[in-house]
Design a protein around this motif. Structure first.
Motif, PDB file in Angstrom:
ATOM      1  N   THR A 252       0.833  -1.206   0.000  1.00 27.63           N
ATOM      2  CA  THR A 252       0.000   0.000   0.000  1.00 27.63           C
ATOM      3  C   THR A 252       0.863   1.249   0.000  1.00 27.63           C
ATOM      4  O   THR A 252       0.546   2.238  -0.685  1.00 27.63           O
ATOM      5  N   GLU A 253       1.951   1.210   0.743  1.00 22.27           N
ATOM      6  CA  GLU A 253       2.854   2.367   0.772  1.00 22.27           C
ATOM      7  C   GLU A 253       3.488   2.601  -0.599  1.00 22.27           C
ATOM      8  O   GLU A 253       3.661   3.742  -1.030  1.00 22.27           O
ATOM      9  N   LEU A 254       3.802   1.508  -1.294  1.00 22.35           N
ATOM     10  CA  LEU A 254       4.351   1.650  -2.651  1.00 22.35           C
ATOM     11  C   LEU A 254       3.327   2.297  -3.575  1.00 22.35           C
ATOM     12  O   LEU A 254       3.671   3.167  -4.387  1.00 22.35           O
ATOM     13  N   ILE A 255       2.069   1.895  -3.465  1.00 18.65           N
ATOM     14  CA  ILE A 255       1.012   2.497  -4.286  1.00 18.65           C
ATOM     15  C   ILE A 255       0.924   3.997  -4.029  1.00 18.65           C
ATOM     16  O   ILE A 255       0.726   4.796  -4.949  1.00 18.65           O
ATOM     17  N   ARG A 256       1.108   4.396  -2.791  1.00 19.15           N
ATOM     18  CA  ARG A 256       0.988   5.810  -2.433  1.00 19.15           C
ATOM     19  C   ARG A 256       2.182   6.640  -2.901  1.00 19.15           C
ATOM     20  O   ARG A 256       2.030   7.827  -3.183  1.00 19.15           O
TER      21      ARG A 256
END
Length: 229
Positions: free
Chosen positions: A120-124
């Motif tokens: 999720t952090e990568l997506i952000r």
């Protein structure tokens, strides 16, 4: 546990649609299993909603670590505290931890959940369109695998295969619809535009026939999918 309308309706729909999705595959999901899935879905929604409001990446990582500490049975007392926790989140995480303990699946579930938070952090944060699309697909797969842990012993092989075929498809559709809004709210760094939307659309269309073939009733599949547009 917070106002009922705090929960975004698409998350409630995911949980409430499960019996309808399962029925054509001969799966009559017990009420307790449906409640367990709803507990997970509402906890996931609350975590995601609060992460959306944290601008600093380090603070998001600390928040994610606190979430995992709240879920893991081995976490020492006091490690779950976070200034970003709300009473709603604390209640939802406690309820999910109880489910995992009762079902004896805490370790496997938490391994997947840690991967999901990292992704999720990568997506952000990624600015690469291809990396963004790949991470969106991974997010879909991890969400389905987390759900399948809760359906274990109550789903047919055909239904498991169908849910897995939906994993990337549903998440790609969601991002295709929401990318501009997510960017404007500061929830993703990858700038939406023709290039990103084209990549999302191509990836979605590549997976659509496979999911449709796995459903025993094409009309029912189309009707269900249109409900999310």
């Amino acid at each position: 546990m917070g106002a009922p309308d705090a929960v975004r309706p698409e998350y409630r729909k995911l949980a409430s649609d499960l019996p309808t999705l399962a029925a054509p595959f001969g799966c009559a999901l017990p009420e307790v299993v449906l409640r367990d899935v709803e507990t997970f879905t509402l906890a996931m929604e609350c975590v995601d909603r609060l992460l959306d409001g944290i601008a600093d990446p380090r603070a998001r990582r600390a928040f994610g670590d606190a979430v995992m500490a709240a879920l893991e049975e081995s976490a020492p007392p006091g490690t779950a505290c976070s200034p970003d926790f709300t009473p709603e989140l604390e209640a939802r995480l406690f309820a999910l931890r109880e489910v995992l303990a009762r079902r004896r699946m805490s370790e496997r579930f938490c391994q997947l959940a840690r991967q999901a938070l990292s992704n999720t952090e990568l997506i952000r944060t990624t600015r690469s369109r291809r990396q963004f699309v790949a991470a969106v697909e991974i997010e879909g797969r991890l969400t389905v695998e987390l759900t399948l842990t809760l359906l274990e012993g109550h789903s047919t092989e055909a239904f498991v295969g169908f849910l897995r075929s939906l994993a990337e498809l549903c998440n790609l559709a969601d991002k295709l619809l929401d990318a501009r809004g997510d960017f404007e709210r500061g929830e993703m760094a990858c700038r939406p535009g023709l290039g990103l939307h084209a990549l999302l659309a191509v990836a979605l269309l590549r997976r659509l026939p496979g999911a449709a073939r796995r459903h025993p009733r094409l009309g029912g599949f189309v009707t269900w999918g249109l409900g999310y547009l």
